[in-house]
Structures are given as C-alpha cells and as structure tokens.
Design a protein around this motif. Structure first.
Motif, PDB file in Angstrom:
ATOM      1  N   ALA A 150      12.542-105.812 -94.813  1.00 45.13           N
ATOM      2  CA  ALA A 150      12.339-104.792 -93.783  1.00 45.13           C
ATOM      3  C   ALA A 150      13.556-104.826 -92.887  1.00 45.13           C
ATOM      4  O   ALA A 150      14.055-105.900 -92.550  1.00 45.13           O
ATOM      5  CB  ALA A 150      11.093-105.114 -92.980  1.00 45.13           C
ATOM      6  N   ALA A 200      -8.055-113.183 -89.298  1.00 45.15           N
ATOM      7  CA  ALA A 200      -7.718-111.810 -88.934  1.00 45.15           C
ATOM      8  C   ALA A 200      -6.197-111.718 -88.826  1.00 45.15           C
ATOM      9  O   ALA A 200      -5.511-112.740 -88.670  1.00 45.15           O
ATOM     10  CB  ALA A 200      -8.376-111.431 -87.608  1.00 45.15           C
ATOM     11  N   ASN A 201      -5.683-110.504 -88.911  1.00 49.92           N
ATOM     12  CA  ASN A 201      -4.234-110.290 -88.841  1.00 49.92           C
ATOM     13  C   ASN A 201      -3.801-110.154 -87.392  1.00 49.92           C
ATOM     14  O   ASN A 201      -3.656-109.038 -86.888  1.00 49.92           O
ATOM     15  CB  ASN A 201      -3.869-109.027 -89.625  1.00 49.92           C
ATOM     16  N   GLN A 237       1.892-108.334 -94.162  1.00 51.66           N
ATOM     17  CA  GLN A 237       2.118-108.227 -92.711  1.00 51.66           C
ATOM     18  C   GLN A 237       2.895-109.450 -92.225  1.00 51.66           C
ATOM     19  O   GLN A 237       2.493-110.582 -92.467  1.00 51.66           O
ATOM     20  CB  GLN A 237       0.777-108.181 -91.970  1.00 51.66           C
ATOM     21  N   ASP A 284      -3.955-101.683 -90.329  1.00 48.84           N
ATOM     22  CA  ASP A 284      -4.263-103.007 -90.870  1.00 48.84           C
ATOM     23  C   ASP A 284      -5.398-102.846 -91.872  1.00 48.84           C
ATOM     24  O   ASP A 284      -6.528-102.529 -91.497  1.00 48.84           O
ATOM     25  CB  ASP A 284      -4.688-103.925 -89.707  1.00 48.84           C
ATOM     26  N   GLN A 322       0.872-100.824 -84.532  1.00 48.60           N
ATOM     27  CA  GLN A 322       0.435-101.934 -85.379  1.00 48.60           C
ATOM     28  C   GLN A 322       1.658-102.544 -86.074  1.00 48.60           C
ATOM     29  O   GLN A 322       1.833-103.756 -86.093  1.00 48.60           O
ATOM     30  CB  GLN A 322      -0.599-101.456 -86.399  1.00 48.60           C
ATOM     31  N   PHE A 323       2.501-101.663 -86.668  1.00 54.97           N
ATOM     32  CA  PHE A 323       3.719-102.141 -87.332  1.00 54.97           C
ATOM     33  C   PHE A 323       4.906-101.403 -86.751  1.00 54.97           C
ATOM     34  O   PHE A 323       4.828-100.189 -86.520  1.00 54.97           O
ATOM     35  CB  PHE A 323       3.659-101.862 -88.839  1.00 54.97           C
ATOM     36  N   VAL A 324       6.000-102.112 -86.524  1.00 55.50           N
ATOM     37  CA  VAL A 324       7.156-101.400 -85.960  1.00 55.50           C
ATOM     38  C   VAL A 324       7.838-100.550 -87.021  1.00 55.50           C
ATOM     39  O   VAL A 324       8.612 -99.650 -86.696  1.00 55.50           O
ATOM     40  CB  VAL A 324       8.181-102.364 -85.313  1.00 55.50           C
ATOM     41  N   ASN A 325       7.549-100.808 -88.295  1.00 54.56           N
ATOM     42  CA  ASN A 325       8.283-100.076 -89.330  1.00 54.56           C
ATOM     43  C   ASN A 325       7.366 -99.236 -90.229  1.00 54.56           C
ATOM     44  O   ASN A 325       7.737 -98.860 -91.314  1.00 54.56           O
ATOM     45  CB  ASN A 325       9.070-101.068 -90.207  1.00 54.56           C
ATOM     46  N   CYS A 379       4.962-106.776 -85.232  1.00 52.67           N
ATOM     47  CA  CYS A 379       4.535-106.948 -86.613  1.00 52.67           C
ATOM     48  C   CYS A 379       5.258-105.947 -87.510  1.00 52.67           C
ATOM     49  O   CYS A 379       5.479-104.798 -87.101  1.00 52.67           O
ATOM     50  CB  CYS A 379       3.022-106.724 -86.674  1.00 52.67           C
ATOM     51  N   VAL A 380       5.679-106.380 -88.690  1.00 52.25           N
ATOM     52  CA  VAL A 380       6.275-105.450 -89.655  1.00 52.25           C
ATOM     53  C   VAL A 380       5.510-105.533 -90.973  1.00 52.25           C
ATOM     54  O   VAL A 380       4.852-106.539 -91.258  1.00 52.25           O
ATOM     55  CB  VAL A 380       7.775-105.738 -89.929  1.00 52.25           C
ATOM     56  N   LEU A 381       5.602-104.467 -91.736  1.00 60.41           N
ATOM     57  CA  LEU A 381       4.898-104.406 -93.010  1.00 60.41           C
ATOM     58  C   LEU A 381       5.941-104.387 -94.121  1.00 60.41           C
ATOM     59  O   LEU A 381       6.840-103.540 -94.116  1.00 60.41           O
ATOM     60  CB  LEU A 381       4.049-103.133 -93.038  1.00 60.41           C
ATOM     61  N   ILE A 382       5.856-105.333 -95.055  1.00 59.52           N
ATOM     62  CA  ILE A 382       6.778-105.353 -96.186  1.00 59.52           C
ATOM     63  C   ILE A 382       5.932-105.394 -97.451  1.00 59.52           C
ATOM     64  O   ILE A 382       5.269-106.397 -97.714  1.00 59.52           O
ATOM     65  CB  ILE A 382       7.700-106.599 -96.144  1.00 59.52           C
ATOM     66  N   ASN A 431       1.348-112.785 -90.753  1.00 52.85           N
ATOM     67  CA  ASN A 431       0.566-112.376 -89.581  1.00 52.85           C
ATOM     68  C   ASN A 431      -0.889-112.836 -89.660  1.00 52.85           C
ATOM     69  O   ASN A 431      -1.637-112.708 -88.700  1.00 52.85           O
ATOM     70  CB  ASN A 431       0.624-110.842 -89.460  1.00 52.85           C
ATOM     71  N   TRP A 432      -1.308-113.350 -90.801  1.00 54.43           N
ATOM     72  CA  TRP A 432      -2.714-113.727 -91.004  1.00 54.43           C
ATOM     73  C   TRP A 432      -3.021-115.058 -90.327  1.00 54.43           C
ATOM     74  O   TRP A 432      -2.351-116.051 -90.578  1.00 54.43           O
ATOM     75  CB  TRP A 432      -2.979-113.817 -92.509  1.00 54.43           C
ATOM     76  N   HIS A 460      -7.080-104.860 -93.419  1.00 58.11           N
ATOM     77  CA  HIS A 460      -8.151-105.866 -93.388  1.00 58.11           C
ATOM     78  C   HIS A 460      -9.321-105.408 -92.515  1.00 58.11           C
ATOM     79  O   HIS A 460     -10.418-105.949 -92.601  1.00 58.11           O
ATOM     80  CB  HIS A 460      -7.599-107.197 -92.868  1.00 58.11           C
ATOM     81  N   ASP A 485       3.020-104.186 -98.192  1.00 55.67           N
ATOM     82  CA  ASP A 485       1.642-104.577 -97.878  1.00 55.67           C
ATOM     83  C   ASP A 485       1.479-105.988 -97.326  1.00 55.67           C
ATOM     84  O   ASP A 485       0.366-106.441 -97.101  1.00 55.67           O
ATOM     85  CB  ASP A 485       0.713-104.420 -99.103  1.00 55.67           C
TER      86      ASP A 485
END
Ligand code: SRM
Ligand SMILES: Cc1cc2nc3c(=O)[nH]c(=O)nc-3n(C[C@H](O)[C@H](O)[C@H](O)COP(=O)(O)OP(=O)(O)OC[C@H]3O[C@@H](n4cnc5c(N)ncnc54)[C@H](O)[C@@H]3O)c2cc1C
Ligand code: SF4
Ligand code: FES
Lengths: 124, 843
Positions: free
Chosen positions: A15, A61-62, A36, B817, B809-812, A29-32, A54-55, B819, A34
């Motif tokens: 990311a 929980a995240n 976290q 989420d 939630q996500f910067v990118n 938080c960033v998502l790569i 992030n978990w 979950h 799916d």
C-alpha cells in the motif's frame, strides 16, 4: 531510494499513501488485499513508522489502530482499545500473554510517501 | 489429640473480635459462635450513620462466607437459652445442643427502659441494633415529634438520628446536666447551649412519671414536676444493663446490680466459662465501651496460650462528635482524685463567643495530667490523651496546652516524642512500637500499616495520630511515599494537576519533557489529557491532544465489542420533545442502528461503523442535539423526576433544575465520570442519593447530597447541606466539583475520593461551605472558565474536514471492515456471534 525500499520485490502486495494520511503519535488503518494493517507514526522515534495486523487476537475485533501508543519499560507498544493488553510495535509480541503475537509488517517513509508491504516480520 | 471445642455466645463487636483472633491462632480449635441477632457482627459504634445515609451493610464487620473461610461455625438468629455446666453444653432456642470445652459469654447489654407506666407502648423504642433502627424509622414516618429519654452519650447520638429523620427533637434527662458521667458542670452547660442552638430542645431534671395517649400527638409524657410533653415516639436511652440472665440461670456469680463477675483472666466463677465485653463485671464496673471489651477478649484468649495476660481495667476516655459538636473526656474529668490527700488543680478555658470549653485536671504538683474535658473543640484531645496515658511530664505552665495557640506558645508535640509504649490506637491496642515494627517490616503507607496492625479500624478516633506517626516515622527513614501515576511520571495526579496549572503547560510533550520520561502510556496520556481539559478546556481532538485520548474520546463515541460504536446524544434532564424523538428514530432507522433506553434517562444508538459517525452526527446536530459525553470521564446524565409541574407531591421544579445543572456542567472533564440527579420531593424518584451529587427538593429550597454512586460498590450519598436557594446550591456544586477535579486520583469516583480525604465529609464541608482553605473564589473562577469555553465536540468536529479524515476506516480504501456482521433480533440488529458470522460469511 533507500535500501529498505529496494528490498521488497515488485510483486509483493503493498500500500502506498501520503504521509499526511498518518496521524502523529497515533494509528491509522490501511487495507492491502483484504488484510487490515494498523500503521503507527511516532515522528520522534527511529524508525518512526510501525505496521501491525489490525486484528486484536484477544478482543477479537479489528481495532488495534485505535489504541494508545507509548512505551513500557522501554519497549514501544500499542495498548488494545478493547481490553488494554499491550502489543510490541517492534515485534508484535503481547506483553501480557506470552503465547500471543500479532503479525508485524515492513513499513517505511520516503519523503512524503508511505509504503507498507505484507512482508511479515512476526517471530514468536 | 482431640481439638478443643470453643463455643462463643453472642456475635456482637467483642464476640466477633474474639472469634477472629482465635481463628488466627496457630493452634487449631473447633470454634462455634451463636448470635441472637439475625446477622453477623456489625459496627454498633457507628450505628447512627445509617440515619445520615450509610447502608446497614457498610457496618458489617464480617460475613457468613468469611467465617466459613476461616473455619468458624456460625449460627445467627438463634439465642442460647441455657447452659448445662455438668455436661458442658449449651442449648438454644431452636433446641440445638452445642458441646464445649471452653465457653465464652459475650452477650453484651441491653438498653434500660425505666419501669414507667406506659413505657411499653408501641411508640416507645430503644436504640441498640440494626433492627431498632428500622423500628425507629418506621415510627418516625408516622409523626413529627420525637423524644429521647436520657442525655448521656448514646441519648445525644440518638437525638441526632431523630433530627436526621426530620423530627422535632427533644432530650429529656433526669439529672441536672447532660453527659454527667463524662463532663463537669461547665462543659455540660456549654454543650447544652450548643445543642439548643441546633433546635434540639433539652429538658433536664425531669422525671417521667407516666406515659399516656396524647391529644395532638401519639403519646403524652407526664413529669414529676407537673409538666408534660406530647410526642409521636420515645426512644429510651437511659443507660445499659448487662445481658446476664443466662449466666444467672446457670448459677454463675453475678454482681449486686447485675453483670457477670470476672477475674483478671476474664474467668467467671466456673473456670471453664469466660465472660467478655459489656456483659462482664470487673472490679465492680461494667465497661460500656468497645476498647475495654477487646482488651478482655485478648486476656481471655491468652489463657489458652503459654503466656497468659491479664485484664487490668481500662481507660474510659472518649472523643465523640455529638450532633456535630466535638466532645472529649479524659481520665478524671471531675477532679475527684486525691493525690497524697491533696486535691488536684484544674485549669479552665471557656470562650462563649466561639463556643469552646476546655478544662484540664492536673496533679497538685502540676506535673501530671489527671483528666480533661473538651467541648466544642477537640483538637487537643490526641495530645492530652497521650500525656495522660503515658504519664508524661507536663510543661511548666500546663495551662498553655489548652489556650488558643498562637505561634509563640504552640505546644503541639510531635509523634516523635512519644515513647514506643504509647498507645496510638486504644480500640485495637496498637502501640507506637507496633507501628514502628510494621514500618520496619516493609509497610510504606498508612493503608499498609492499617491492614498490618489493624490500627484505626475501630472507632477511627486515632486516624490523625496514626497518620502523623506513620508520616514522621517514614520521613525519619527518608522514605518517600509512592503514589506515582505510572513509570513515566513520578508524581500523583494531584501533583501533576498542580504543576501543569502553575507551569501553564498546554501540551503533553511539554509536560513529559519537564516532568516525565519515556514516551508515555495508556495511563498517563489520558490522565494528562483530562487534566489539560479540566484546566484549559481546549478542543480535545486538536492534533496535539488527540493521541492522549482514550479510544472512546478519540472517536467521540463508545466502542463496542465488535469495533462498532454507540452514540448517545445529550438529553438534558431526560426531557425530550416529540420532534426530537422522531429525529432519533429516523436516524436509527436510516443507519440500521439498535436503539435502547439507557439506565441514565437517554437513548443509545448502537452499531455505527467508525466511518458512519460523522454523517450520523451531522443529522443529529442539525436537529439540535449535542454530544452526551457517554464516552468521556465527564458529566454524564442529570436524571430528573417530573417534579411539581405535574406531580401532585412535587415541591420544586426538579426538571428545570436538572436541565440547568446538566447544561451547566456538560463537557467538563474530571478524574472519573460524574453523575447527578434532581428529585422534586423526598420520595426521591430520581434516585439522587445514588449520585456523585444529588439534589432533592424541600419546601424551602434544595438539599444537596454528595459522593454517592451505583456501580460495583454502591454507596448512598451523604447529606451535605440543607434548604439551599438556587444560587447557593449552584455555588456549592461548583466548588465541590472543582475541588474534586483538582485533588482526586485518576479514576477515583467522588465516594472513594471523599473516603480518602483526611477529615472526610466534615473537611469537605469546611472547604466548600466555610471556605477554610480560602480556595472558594479560585474554584469558582476555574469553573467559570470551563463553562465559558464549552463547545459541543461533535459540532466542532463535523465542521472541520481535516478532523473528519480521522473517521475513515481505511486511509487507502472505501471498503468496510468485513468482520462486522449483524443479525436481526426482536426486529433490531445486534452483532453476530462467531458461529452466526461463520455461517453467514461462508454461505
Ligand atoms: C449504556 C449504559 C447501559 C444501558 O444500556 O443502560 C451503560 C453502558 C456502559 N457503562 Fe454503565 N451504562 C449505563 C448506565 C450506568 C449506570 C446507571 C445510571 O447512570 O443511573 C451505572 C450505575 C450508576 C453509577 O455509575 O454510579 C453504571 C455503572 C457503570 C460502571 C461502574 C462505575 C462504578 O463507579 O462502579 C462502569 C465501569 C466504569 O466506569 O469504570 C460502567 C461502564 C460502562 C461502559 C462504558 C462499559 C464499556 O467500557 O463499554 C458501557 C458503555 C456504554 C456505551 O457503549 O454506550 N458503567 N452505568 C448506560 C448509559 C447511561 C447513559 O445514558 O449515559
Ligand atoms: C448507638 C451506640 C453508639 C456507641 N458508640 C460508642 C463509641 O463511640 N465508642 C465506644 O467505645 N463504644 C460505643 N458504643 C458501645 C459499644 O457498641 C459496645 O461497647 C460494644 O458493642 C460492646 O460489645 P459486646 O460484644 O460486648 O456487646 P454487643 O455488641 O451488644 O453484642 C452482644 C451480642 O450478643 C447477642 N446475645 C445476647 N444474648 C445472647 C444469647 N443468649 N445467645 C446468643 N446471642 C446473644 C446480642 O444479640 C448481641 O448481638 C456504642 C453503642 C451504641 C448502641
Ligand atoms: S420525586 Fe416527588 S415530585 Fe418527583 S415525581 Fe416523585 S413524587 Fe413527584
Ligand atoms: S482508637 Fe478507635 S480505632 Fe483506633
């Protein structure tokens, strides 16, 4: 480019985002793919950026990116916002529960650009 | 070897002390205790506090579980009715038999009711047990006037209780003066005039001849001098009589005027039977105080050991607060002791204006203190008692001890000067030597010394002396007392508050650089964040403050177990219009939020994702809602009852007052959350007495209660001030809150804070009402500053795009989420359980 930037293969999931998206002395938080990743920025520390999964394995929980960062006996940590266990920013180790560890990832800042890879650094 | 069977009859204060001590011995005994009262031992000495708000349960000295744990068999609600000395067993009312090797009688005493015709009426009561309190309270509800017969120590305490119940209170005394046993004429006269000023009417030299049905009130008392008094209830407090019937029946020797005769070893005329406490007669005397009872228990207990001790009589000095008036009596207060046939000398200081009376009785040579009387000011009591008990030499001019101290002739002496044999706590018989030993063994705080030596766990009268002894001893060893916040700050919260204020520090970094070390942690960061907010009331999400906030404050909402948030808009006083209700309903519907009425008279909306918070709040702010600070260590709700606008019993407008209070204090940050409530009359529908500060309407204004809470360890609030007008009420609350914010520890609610304040409630009154520290103005000014800088944090947040970035939630990515999954239950969403989620996500 620094050496660190060269060390990941161009095929690793990564990311890339702006330094201004970081929050000083706190997490985002960033998502790569799916996954976290919680990214913490401590501008006065070296390194100044830390990436953890992030978990929260104990709170289930995240949420780790929403914890308070600091140090305990010299170890840089984030405290889970749910039940306050501490996770090392450097190793992902949980200070309260020996068997628990969260994955830690490569992260670096170049100029105004932040790069996070999914290269895991977890060592139990 | 057979374990010895010990049976203790009576589970009062002394019986309990004996049992507890015995169970702690190394040698094993089979201990059985049988108590006539339905509950385990409790603190009779502080019985009257139940009328000023204490829960009867707070008086408990032990529990059934505790007895079980220490291996004691306990039976309550059953009385021993006979002793079979031949077969060595006792038999109870329920017909149970208990065999003993040694029998301990700790049956205490009962209140003496003079045999006046009519004294068996239903409204004639006594004052000794928790059950008695219930009866007094029930009778008080039916009437307006109450009489206490007996102007001794217990009678005056009882008068206070009746006063607290709201009755017009009278004290009727047979003798010419009050507290004749302890006080001389002058002291007793001063006490009388002070009591009368409190609207308690005192009638002395009155012999009640009969009690008949009254005309205006339930009863009519007729006196020997022809006078009469009508009342709705009478409490007899005319002395105590030992519970010696059991012993008498069993043929044990009994004193002429009652009491089980014991020797130096607390043995009765049967060498297998001991008697201790108020049922025992030693040297022709009954000892009506708890400390001598404990000494008897020690002596009786030591007979089972290799080094038996003896009971030698006991000091009967007392210090009390009666109706809020300090009264103390030491040794021979009447000056009757002759030394070498010479009469003692006495010195007297009496000040009518300040209502202080002090007298000391000294030996004819002026060297030793024989006794003292103090009324209105007991500050010299500890010093005088030590001089008396330790037979210490008096200064050359003994009168200086009781003259008002100015710097020139201050005679206060330090704990250092006391010999190590000096008794610090007479209830538990703890000497200065014991305290020094505890400190040598590693105790570093008053609390530790207390739990190790048990000092100050009885009447509490020695608390100040204990503290000064511990402090001087620690200081002499160069020990610093550790109440450090965490590893980053070697200071208490109170110290930091002060340093931040004086240094005008405005950022965590400044505070850390100047006074701390390391990076900080989740303990000190929120604490400093809260102090900064309490002092300067800056917007808490400014970049420099944001990292300090606990998660909930950081996102201005309460995190739930799945990482979603709940939202609590402020609904001041619980009052809400139909339009606003509709808005809440519509918002909940639109964002699929679970709604619930909270325990605090407002509405909680659950299940919002972090990225939905700003949008939801835009809609709420638009409709006029403000944040409810459910996330903050701050004022939560001010509950109200409907009050006199609707309710037929209401005497003031409780809703308006609750709304005013909630709006006034909303947003101020404090060491812990603060809750409040306002009730419109004494029926107390808003439960104000369970709040940090509670307000109850009276005919004349408002009664203010402080330091209550629900939660883990519920505590009733204490009555702080009565019949206040609106302005005074608010002024006191301002000062009270600000003083709490300044001096409490981290996460310390008001009740715990007050319990830790030296001097407790009285001290708090002195600071808030009498302004003893001269702080009132400053406290009010600080409060004014906070009020002036109030802002709705959510309103500020939604107006600032920079701040809103925080809620991504996500910067990118714009994804959610994955979950977080909800299922429906009773037509509303709730977080899916793990199995449910697995089923849903794999489907
Ligand atoms: C929502 C609510 C329960 C409900 O559905 O009714 C609630 C929910 C929580 N309470 Fe409470 N309390 C709620 C009323 C109460 C009450 C009743 C009252 O206020 O009249 C009490 C007892 C009264 C008191 O506080 O004196 C109460 C005593 C506690 C305590 C124990 C405090 C104590 O001193 O022992 C905690 C734990 C703490 O604060 O450390 C707590 C903590 C919490 C927390 C913050 C726990 C947490 O960290 O998740 C809960 C989060 C609220 C949220 O997510 O929104 N809650 N809680 C109530 C919100 C009231 C409101 O409108 O603000
Ligand atoms: C309102 C009040 C205020 C007081 N204030 C002070 C003070 O400030 N300072 C101070 O030093 N003292 C004070 N006292 C006195 C103090 O409470 C007593 O000295 C102390 O409680 C005596 O303890 P005890 O165990 O001997 O008797 P108690 O505490 O009376 O206990 C005796 C117990 O034995 C039970 N019992 C009796 N007969 C039987 C039987 N046959 N079988 C089974 N059980 C039986 C009784 O029900 C009772 O529970 C006060 C007393 C009262 C009532
Ligand atoms: S407390 Fe009194 S005034 Fe308020 S609702 Fe109840 S009865 Fe009415
Ligand atoms: S003197 Fe009563 S508790 Fe110490």
């Amino acid at each position: 480019m620094t050496n660190a930037a060269l060390s990941h293969s161009p095929f690793d999931p990564i990311a890339i985002f702006d330094r201004s998206d970081l929050q000083e002395n706190a997490g985002v938080c960033v998502l790569i793919n799916d996954v976290q990743v919680a990214v913490f920025y401590l501008p006065k520390e070296s390194p100044s950026i830390f990436a953890l999964h992030n978990w929260d394995p104990l709170g289930k929980a995240n949420v780790l990116y929403r914890g308070i960062v600091g140090d305990l006996n010299g170890e840089r940590v984030v405290a889970s916002p749910l039940y306050k266990q501490h996770f090392s920013l450097d190793t992902g180790r949980c200070l309260e529960e020996e068997s628990v560890c969260v994955p830690v990832y490569e992260a670096f800042i170049e100029g105004e650009t932040v790069t996070i890879t999914l290269q895991s650094r977890c060592h139990k | 070897m057979n374990t010895k069977k010990i049976v203790v009859v009576g589970n009062g204060m002394v019986g309990h002390y004996y049992v507890e001590k015995m169970a702690a011995l190394e040698q094993a005994f089979e201990i059985t205790v049988i108590g006539a009262e339905p509950r385990p031992a409790y603190d009779r000495v502080h019985l009257s506090e139940v009328f000023s708000g204490k829960d009867p349960e707070d008086l408990a000295l032990t529990t059934r579980e505790h007895y079980k744990q220490i291996g004691v068999q306990a039976h309550f609600g059953d009385a021993v009715v006979s002793i079979d000395r031949e077969n060595k067993e006792v038999i109870t009312e329920l017909g149970r038999h208990f065999a003993y090797d040694k029998l301990i009688l700790a049956t205490g005493s009962y209140p003496f009711v003079p045999p006046v015709p009519g004294s068996d009426a239903k409204a004639c009561l006594t004052y000794r047990t928790i059950d008695d309190l219930g009866a007094i309270r029930a009778q008080a509800r039916l009437g307006k006037v109450g009489v206490v017969v007996g102007g001794g120590l217990l009678g005056l305490e009882c008068a206070n209780a009746l006063k607290n119940l709201g009755l017009e209170t009278h004290v009727v005394e047979f003798a010419p003066g009050l507290m004749g046993v302890q006080l001389d004429e002058g002291g007793s006269g001063m006490l009388r005039s002070m009591i009368e000023e409190l609207n308690v009417q005192v009638h002395t030299s009155k012999a009640t001849q009969k009690i008949v049905a009254g005309k205006e009130h339930t009863l009519r008392m007729e006196f020997a001098d022809g006078g009469a008094l009508e009342t709705d209830l009478i409490v007899f407090s005319a002395g105590i009589r030992p519970n010696d019937q059991l012993a008498k029946q069993a043929g044990l020797e009994i004193g002429e005027r009652g009491g089980i005769i014991i020797d130096y070893h607390c043995r009765t005329s049967d060498s297998n039977i001991f008697a201790i406490g108020e049922c025992a007669l030693f040297g022709g005397k009954i000892f009506g105080l708890v400390a001598p009872g404990y000494r008897m228990a020690d002596a009786a207990l030591s007979q089972l050991s290799d080094s038996p001790q003896s009971f030698q009589g006991a000091d009967m000095s007392t210090k009390l607060k009666l109706l809020g008036i300090d009264v103390g009596s030491i040794g021979d207060s009447h000056g009757k002791t002759l030394v070498d046939d010479k009469v003692p000398a006495s010195f007297l200081y009496s000040n009518d204006r300040e209502r202080v009376y002090k007298k000391i009785v000294v030996s004819p040579d002026g060297k030793k203190l024989l006794g003292a009387v103090l009324v209105g000011d007991c500050s010299d009591y500890d010093n005088l008692l030590q001089l008396y008990l330790n037979d210490m030499d008096l200064p050359e001019n003994p009168e200086h001890i009781i003259l008002p101290a100015d710097d020139a002739n201050s005679t206060a002496f330090s704990a250092m000067q006391l010999p190590s044999t000096a008794t610090i706590c007479s209830c538990l018989n703890v000497t200065k030597g014991d305290i020094v030993a505890a400190i040598d063994a590693g105790c570093t705080t008053v609390a530790e010394v207390k739990s190790s030596t048990k000092a100050s766990t009885g009447c509490g009268g020695c608390a100040a002396l204990l503290k000064s002894t511990v402090d001087t001893e620690l200081a002499a060893r160069g020990v610093e007392i550790n109440n450090h916040l965490c590893e980053h700050f070697a200071y208490s919260r109170q110290d930091l508050f002060h340093m931040i204020k004086v240094g005008r520090l405005e950022h965590f970094d400044e505070v850390l650089n100047k006074h701390g070390s390391g990076l900080g942690c989740e303990v000190c960061k929120p604490t400093v964040g809260s102090i900064l907010a309490s002092l300067w009331n800056d917007y808490i999400l400014k970049p420099q403050h944001l990292p300090l906030q606990d998660t909930n404050d950081n996102f201005l909402a309460n995190m739930q177990k799945d990482g979603t948030y709940s939202i609590v808009p402020r609904i001041p006083g619980g009052e809400i219009s139909a339009d606003k209700l509709i808005v809440i309903g519509e918002v909940a519907k639109k964002y699929s939020l679970y709604t619930k009425i909270t325990g605090g008279q407002r509405i909680d909306l659950f299940g919002a994702r972090v990225n939905q918070l700003p949008e939801i709040w835009s809609e709420l702010v638009e409709a006029g809602f403000e944040t409810g600070h459910a996330y903050g260590k701050a004022l939560r709700t001010v509950k109200s009852c409907v009050g006199n606008s609707w309710c037929r019993y209401g005497v003031q407008d409780s809703v308006s007052m609750a709304i005013y209070i909630e709006n006034r204090y909303k947003g101020i940050r404090s060491p812990h959350k603060i809750k409040s409530a306002v009730s419109g009359c004494t029926r107390e529908c808003a439960e104000a007495q369970s709040k940090d500060f509670g307000v109850i309407a009276t005919e004349n204004g408002w009664n203010l209660y402080v330091c209550g809470n629900g939660g883990m360890k519920p505590r009733h609030a204490d009555l702080f001030a009565t019949d206040l007008d609106d302005a005074t009420l608010i002024k006191y609350i301002d000062r009270f809150l600000m003083f709490y914010i300044r001096t409490a520890d981290r996460l310390q609610r008001t009740s715990v804070w007050m319990n830790n304040l030296e001097g407790g409630l009285d001290y708090l009154r002195e600071v808030v009402i009498d302004d003893k520290l001269g702080l009132a103005e400053e406290l009010e000014a600080q409060m004014a500053l906070l009020l002036d800088k109030y802002q709705c944090e959510w309103k500020t947040t939604i107006e600032d795009p920079e701040r809103l970035k925080r809620f991504r939630q996500f910067v990118n990515s714009d994804k959610d989420d994955s979950h977080i999954v909800f299922v429906q239950e009773r037509d509303q969403p709730r977080p899916a359980k793990e199995q449910e989620r697995d089923a849903l996500t794999t489907a």
